[in-house]
Scaffold this active site. Structure first.
Site, PDB file in Angstrom:
ATOM      1  N   ARG A  53       5.101  -7.344  10.940  1.00 26.16           N
ATOM      2  CA  ARG A  53       6.319  -6.510  10.668  1.00 26.16           C
ATOM      3  C   ARG A  53       7.438  -7.570  10.184  1.00 26.16           C
ATOM      4  O   ARG A  53       8.525  -6.998   9.774  1.00 26.16           O
ATOM      5  CB  ARG A  53       6.772  -5.695  12.057  1.00 26.16           C
ATOM      6  CG  ARG A  53       5.847  -4.753  12.384  1.00 26.16           C
ATOM      7  CD  ARG A  53       5.352  -3.851  11.451  1.00 26.16           C
ATOM      8  NE  ARG A  53       4.000  -4.181  11.084  1.00 26.16           N
ATOM      9  CZ  ARG A  53       3.608  -3.777   9.786  1.00 26.16           C
ATOM     10  NH1 ARG A  53       4.213  -2.872   9.272  1.00 26.16           N
ATOM     11  NH2 ARG A  53       2.388  -4.213   9.583  1.00 26.16           N
TER      12      ARG A  53
ATOM     13  N   LYS B 181       0.864  -1.166   0.114  1.00 32.16           N
ATOM     14  CA  LYS B 181      -0.079  -0.138   0.051  1.00 32.16           C
ATOM     15  C   LYS B 181       0.949   1.239   0.083  1.00 32.16           C
ATOM     16  O   LYS B 181       0.636   2.206  -0.863  1.00 32.16           O
ATOM     17  CB  LYS B 181      -1.003  -0.054   1.269  1.00 32.16           C
ATOM     18  CG  LYS B 181      -1.904  -1.062   1.196  1.00 32.16           C
ATOM     19  CD  LYS B 181      -2.755  -0.961   2.543  1.00 32.16           C
ATOM     20  CE  LYS B 181      -2.166  -1.162   3.808  1.00 32.16           C
ATOM     21  NZ  LYS B 181      -1.422  -2.450   3.981  1.00 32.16           N
ATOM     22  N   THR B 182       1.850   1.215   0.933  1.00 36.19           N
ATOM     23  CA  THR B 182       2.676   2.523   0.932  1.00 36.19           C
ATOM     24  C   THR B 182       3.672   2.447  -0.367  1.00 36.19           C
ATOM     25  O   THR B 182       3.625   3.698  -0.912  1.00 36.19           O
ATOM     26  CB  THR B 182       3.676   2.363   2.206  1.00 36.19           C
ATOM     27  OG1 THR B 182       2.865   2.102   3.282  1.00 36.19           O
ATOM     28  CG2 THR B 182       4.307   3.660   2.395  1.00 36.19           C
TER      29      THR B 182
ATOM     30  N   ASP C  90      -1.786   7.872   3.841  1.00 32.98           N
ATOM     31  CA  ASP C  90      -1.428   6.549   4.196  1.00 32.98           C
ATOM     32  C   ASP C  90      -2.086   6.149   5.653  1.00 32.98           C
ATOM     33  O   ASP C  90      -2.447   7.042   6.330  1.00 32.98           O
ATOM     34  CB  ASP C  90       0.246   6.432   4.313  1.00 32.98           C
ATOM     35  CG  ASP C  90       0.728   5.108   4.230  1.00 32.98           C
ATOM     36  OD1 ASP C  90      -0.100   4.021   4.144  1.00 32.98           O
ATOM     37  OD2 ASP C  90       1.740   4.893   4.346  1.00 32.98           O
ATOM     38  N   GLU C  91      -2.147   4.848   6.048  1.00 32.94           N
ATOM     39  CA  GLU C  91      -2.548   4.562   7.350  1.00 32.94           C
ATOM     40  C   GLU C  91      -4.146   5.062   7.514  1.00 32.94           C
ATOM     41  O   GLU C  91      -4.389   5.568   8.475  1.00 32.94           O
ATOM     42  CB  GLU C  91      -1.686   4.700   8.273  1.00 32.94           C
ATOM     43  CG  GLU C  91      -0.306   4.385   8.177  1.00 32.94           C
ATOM     44  CD  GLU C  91      -0.041   2.812   8.305  1.00 32.94           C
ATOM     45  OE1 GLU C  91      -1.060   2.026   9.060  1.00 32.94           O
ATOM     46  OE2 GLU C  91       0.930   2.313   8.327  1.00 32.94           O
TER      47      GLU C  91
ATOM     48  N   GLN D 289      -5.424  -3.229  10.968  1.00 30.57           N
ATOM     49  CA  GLN D 289      -4.407  -2.753  11.456  1.00 30.57           C
ATOM     50  C   GLN D 289      -5.016  -1.323  12.175  1.00 30.57           C
ATOM     51  O   GLN D 289      -3.961  -0.470  12.551  1.00 30.57           O
ATOM     52  CB  GLN D 289      -3.376  -2.489  10.582  1.00 30.57           C
ATOM     53  CG  GLN D 289      -2.714  -3.625  10.097  1.00 30.57           C
ATOM     54  CD  GLN D 289      -1.370  -3.315   9.251  1.00 30.57           C
ATOM     55  OE1 GLN D 289      -0.513  -2.752   9.731  1.00 30.57           O
ATOM     56  NE2 GLN D 289      -1.590  -3.375   7.887  1.00 30.57           N
TER      57      GLN D 289
HETATM   58  P1  ATP Z   1       1.931  -2.048   5.969  1.00 31.11           P
HETATM   59  O1  ATP Z   1       0.330  -2.585   6.018  1.00 31.11           O
HETATM   60  O2  ATP Z   1       2.384  -2.843   6.740  1.00 31.11           O
HETATM   61  O3  ATP Z   1       2.089  -0.565   6.006  1.00 31.11           O
HETATM   62  P2  ATP Z   1       2.054  -2.029   3.125  1.00 31.11           P
HETATM   63  O4  ATP Z   1       0.895  -2.645   2.550  1.00 31.11           O
HETATM   64  O5  ATP Z   1       2.259  -0.510   3.126  1.00 31.11           O
HETATM   65  O6  ATP Z   1       2.386  -2.653   4.702  1.00 31.11           O
HETATM   66  P3  ATP Z   1       4.765  -1.891   1.926  1.00 31.11           P
HETATM   67  O7  ATP Z   1       5.476  -1.372   2.956  1.00 31.11           O
HETATM   68  O8  ATP Z   1       4.057  -0.792   0.843  1.00 31.11           O
HETATM   69  O9  ATP Z   1       3.408  -2.529   2.409  1.00 31.11           O
HETATM   70  O10 ATP Z   1       5.343  -3.016   1.344  1.00 31.11           O
HETATM   71  C1  ATP Z   1       5.871  -4.278   1.885  1.00 31.11           C
HETATM   72  C2  ATP Z   1       6.945  -4.711   1.072  1.00 31.11           C
HETATM   73  O11 ATP Z   1       6.884  -5.261   0.163  1.00 31.11           O
HETATM   74  C3  ATP Z   1       8.113  -3.591   0.970  1.00 31.11           C
HETATM   75  O12 ATP Z   1       9.521  -4.058   1.265  1.00 31.11           O
HETATM   76  C4  ATP Z   1       7.929  -3.183  -0.503  1.00 31.11           C
HETATM   77  O13 ATP Z   1       9.053  -2.840  -0.871  1.00 31.11           O
HETATM   78  C5  ATP Z   1       7.398  -4.925  -1.267  1.00 31.11           C
HETATM   79  N1  ATP Z   1       6.791  -4.751  -2.232  1.00 31.11           N
HETATM   80  C6  ATP Z   1       5.624  -4.142  -2.374  1.00 31.11           C
HETATM   81  N2  ATP Z   1       5.028  -4.425  -3.660  1.00 31.11           N
HETATM   82  C7  ATP Z   1       6.001  -5.224  -4.138  1.00 31.11           C
HETATM   83  C8  ATP Z   1       5.869  -5.773  -5.624  1.00 31.11           C
HETATM   84  N3  ATP Z   1       5.081  -5.438  -6.586  1.00 31.11           N
HETATM   85  N4  ATP Z   1       6.965  -6.449  -6.085  1.00 31.11           N
HETATM   86  C9  ATP Z   1       8.037  -6.559  -5.009  1.00 31.11           C
HETATM   87  N5  ATP Z   1       8.089  -6.017  -3.688  1.00 31.11           N
HETATM   88  C10 ATP Z   1       7.114  -5.105  -3.345  1.00 31.11           C
HETATM   89 MG    MG Z   2       2.306   0.865   4.666  1.00 32.19          MG
END
Ligand code: ATP
Ligand code: MG
Length: 790
Positions: free
Chosen positions: A621, A55-56, A243-244, A274
């Site tokens: 995490r 997402k981020t 975000d969040e 979350q």
């Molecule tokens: P959270 O809910 O914990 O905030 P998030 O959904 O924001 O998580 P991110 O932090 O954006 O997730 O991504 C999680 C990990 O996966 C990061 O290390 C990111 O670089 C990697 N990632 C995200 N999308 C891809 C993708 N399409 N291919 C490879 N790696 C990815």
């Molecule tokens: Mg995130």
């Protein structure tokens, strides 16, 4: 013609002309759903997806895409993150993606930082000047105390901290004093809270100051009252990203609605599983009603998790499946296969937990894991102390993120100041810190007076205080308070050689009124402080004496880790949101700690579900390894309790969890000795250490500098030397020193006193004089404080 409004910049146009195709780096490494969320730039988009699904990453890529496409310039993008750290991280990632600096993104930050910027621009609309100060919570509290006193309200019945939390609650809901509903009257002093809220806001205005809540509420009021201004901002912010989103509160929600209107290009990302800030006013409903608020919004779901191994993800999902109130989603692990199972281990007590985790971390380090990739995530801040102590002993770098280190917490420092002053009467810094903590009517003016006298007499503040209670230099009320303060210390010092130091510490905190001060606050925050105080007393147990313990603390305080250094991260589960680490340790999974009893007491089932979401955040995490531990005994609320494992442990799936035999687990006999007899010195686990060189360590040896075989750096050796040099504990501060300064004055001599002015000595009794002052009349004073006048 004003080109700045309608025309994209030349650089943007040039970038737009660049062939994009699949080669654009911000679109690479995105899966089709992520890409859809990035490329849908018109209208509202909600990305609703589980942890680690990118997402981020979507938000970052979306900003890069918007900039590279020339759809907006950096200052036309409003991007909200949850912490300043996250904003910094996002800025960095965008720079990497688009290959240029983004200093020009002034509206990327937290709600509070953006709110500050808005308010500085338009402060006059709410009766402030643009250079207003932002009060910290201490200032805020001081102000409330004054207002409460001015209304003649009993501070004990209606504590200022309660008022602070009630007002914060209103601000979280975006309520200015005129909007607080009358049914909220019961929250503080039968309606007095509302009156005080008004008075408080007025007082802030007079001081040209705001508190944190105002940084959200004032901009809302301004924009609501000035439609033209609002229109300008709506035009400016071509894109809004959040975000969040699951953790926005009502005020933040109102704020976003104002800026985006119903037709804005707003993209929010979040995960209902979350949502962990309900206790601070966050409303997960914001996410659930998104489609209603923004008709025609596109909702994107991401189901591939790129962060964690399959076992870690399975464990987290299975656990969160126990919550009833959730939207429900399935996640698939995309990150390199099944990986290791989640490791579960049981320990005897928190000390063994710290020791065991310390050893595991050393193992990881030996196998090539940098410390920066390792985190310990705790439920309550008091848990950190044991790790900090252990890591100092091991010489293992650590950093506490998102809050002060244990021994730097305000309440711990206050308590330490009591202990220091008892051991060392010359410690003026300690004296100043606690003379009016809790309030004894001995405020700044008295301290100033003491300073003047101490300087004149060349002795310590405590020594002066001791003299002043015999004379009339202070007003009777203050003299009585000071007398109690001084005599308490004299009495405690008498106990020092004989009484167990933990017991004495307990007595000091109680008799001084310090623990009571926090008990009377009756807020969750005060509860946390009381827990920390108990943990502090507990932490003294392994030491032979109070002095030895204080030496250890100065040693821990000496160890500072720079931002660049490799170090284990210690933080709370709440603070870890959005972050990721290769290895994550989750200690203290016990009933009565996690889930936290307060959450259950206050919010019942909803509280339990929020705690479970916190557990989900914790496990997710981890990229490669997650370790969960629980102790069979924990010192809570001042006594040893046998504890039972957290219910969350039994909610984990067997198939993804390895029971970690470890060096200690399962071998501990139950130890049900009476509390008084229990001392960690004799805990059976002491003799069951796995590592041979630590086998014969006695607790004292372990913590005594000379015996510390693990002392690693020069800096630490320096710290030891420093501590020893500073150890002047037995030097007495007393008559010998002040006698040299004291002068005897004969009856009839004309003298000058720093406070009472000129006078004539009418009686002399050793170093106590009676003086008939010209203005102040007859007074008893110390001979050392008067000068002979010729
Ligand atoms: P959270 O809910 O914990 O905030 P998030 O959904 O924001 O998580 P991110 O932090 O954006 O997730 O991504 C999680 C990990 O996966 C990061 O290390 C990111 O670089 C990697 N990632 C995200 N999308 C891809 C993708 N399409 N291919 C490879 N790696 C990815
Ligand atoms: Mg995130």
């Amino acid at each position: 013609m004003d080109f700045s409004v309608s025309m994209p910049s030349l650089s943007a146009l040039a970038m737009q002309a660049r062939p994009m195709g699949d080669a654009a780096p911000w679109l690479e490494k995105l899966n089709p759903e992520q890409r859809e969320a990035v490329e849908t730039v018109n209208g509202a988009v909600l990305v609703l997806a589980g942890a680690g699904t990118g997402k981020t990453r979507v938000l970052t890529a979306r900003i890069a895409y918007i900039l590279a496409q020339g759809l907006a310039r950096p200052h036309e993008i409003l991007s909200v993150t949850f912490t300043n750290k996250a904003a910094k991280e996002m800025r960095h990632r965008i720079e990497q993606l688009i290959g240029m600096g983004v200093e020009g993104m002034p509206w990327l930050g937290t709600f509070h930082s953006i709110g500050t910027k808005l308010l500085r621009r338009h402060a006059e609309y709410v009766g402030l000047q643009s250079n207003f100060t932002i009060l910290d919570s201490d200032d805020q509290l001081r102000l409330m105390k004054q207002l409460i006193a001015a209304e003649n309200i009993d501070e004990k019945r209606f504590p200022p901290r309660l008022l602070a939390s009630v007002i914060d609650g209103w601000k979280n809901r975006g309520l200015t004093p005129d909007k607080v509903p009358s049914q909220d009257a019961h929250l503080y002093g039968s309606g007095l809270g509302i009156t005080l809220y008004k008075a408080y806001q007025q007082r802030l205005r007079d001081l040209n100051a705001v508190d944190f809540g105002d940084l959200l509420v004032h901009p809302i009021s301004i924009l609501q009252a000035h439609p033209q201004l609002l229109e300008d901002y709506r035009r400016r912010f071509k894109f809004i990203l959040v975000d969040e989103y699951q953790d926005t509160n009502v005020a933040q929600y109102l704020w976003l609605r104002l800026f985006s209107g119903t037709g804005g290009n707003i993209c929010c990302v979040g995960d209902d599983d979350q949502s962990i800030y309900g206790w601070r006013g966050a409303e997960v409903e914001n996410i659930l009603r998104f489609e209603r608020d923004f008709p025609g919004a596109k909702v994107v779901r991401l189901e591939r998790n790129y962060r964690s191994t399959a076992h870690i993800l399975a464990a987290a999902q299975h656990l969160i499946g126990h919550n009833a109130g959730r939207l429900g989603k399935e996640l698939r692990a995309e990150a390199g296969g099944e990986g290791e199972k989640l490791q579960l281990f049981s320990v005897w007590d928190s000390e063994e937990e710290a020791r065991s985790i310390g050893e595991k971390i050393e193992d990881l380090q030996r196998n090539g894991s940098p410390l920066n990739t390792i985190a310990i995530l705790v439920r309550a801040s008091f848990q950190m102390r044991e790790f900090e102590d252990r890591f100092v002993t091991l010489g293992l770098n650590y950093r506490v993120v998102g809050g002060p280190r244990f021994y730097e917490r305000a309440e711990v420092r206050d308590a330490l100041a009591y202990f220091r002053l008892m051991v060392q009467p010359q410690d003026d810094l300690a004296f100043e810190r606690i003379i009016n903590q809790p309030k004894r009517g001995l405020g700044d003016a008295t301290v100033k007076q003491l300073h003047v006298l101490a300087r004149a007499a060349g002795c310590s503040l405590f020594h002066i205080a001791q003299q002043l209670i015999e004379t009339q230099e202070l007003k009777p009320k203050q003299r009585a308070s000071m007398r109690e303060f001084v005599l308490n210390f004299v009495r405690w010092r008498e106990h020092l050689p004989n009484m167990p130091h933990t017991e004495l510490a307990q007595i000091i905190l109680e008799e001084s009124g310090y623990t009571d001060m926090w008990k009377q606050e009756r807020t969750p925050e005060a509860q946390g402080r009381l827990e920390n105080l108990k943990e502090l007393v507990r932490s003294m147990e392994p030491y032979g004496s109070m002095q030895e313990f204080l030496e250890h603390v100065s040693l821990v305080m000496e160890v500072e880790v720079g931002a660049q250094q490799d170090a284990v991260t210690i933080m709370t589960l709440h603070g870890a949101k959005g972050l990721e680490f290769d290895s994550v340790f989750l200690p203290g999974w016990e009933e009565n700690l996690f889930p936290h009893p307060r959450a259950l007491d206050e919010k019942g089932k909803a509280g339990l579900e929020e705690e479970r979401r916190l557990a989900y955040v914790g496990i997710t995490r981890a990229k490669l390894r997650a370790f969960i531990s629980f102790a069979s005994n924990r010192r809570m609320h001042g006594s040893w309790n046998s504890t039972s494992p957290s219910r969350f442990i039994d909610e984990l799936p067997h198939a993804s969890v390895d029971i970690n035999e470890g060096p200690f687990a399962g071998r501990m006999p139950r130890f049900d000795a009476p509390q008084a007899a229990y001392s960690s010195n004799f805990a059976p686990n002491r003799f069951q250490s796995a590592t041979p060189q630590r086998f014969e360590e006695s607790p004292v040896e372990r913590y005594t500098p000379q015996h510390d075989r693990y002392s690693a750096s020069k800096a630490r050796q320096h710290a030891y030397v420093k501590t020893i040099e500073g150890q002047v504990l037995s030097r007495s501060d007393g008559p010998a020193k002040s006698a040299s300064k004291a002068t005897t004055h004969a009856v009839g001599a004309r003298v000058f006193h720093i406070k009472f002015g000129y006078g004539r000595v009418t009686q002399a009794d050793g170093d106590k004089l009676t003086v008939e002052f010209e203005k102040a009349g007859d007074k008893k004073v110390m001979a050392g404080f008067v000068e002979a006048v010729v």
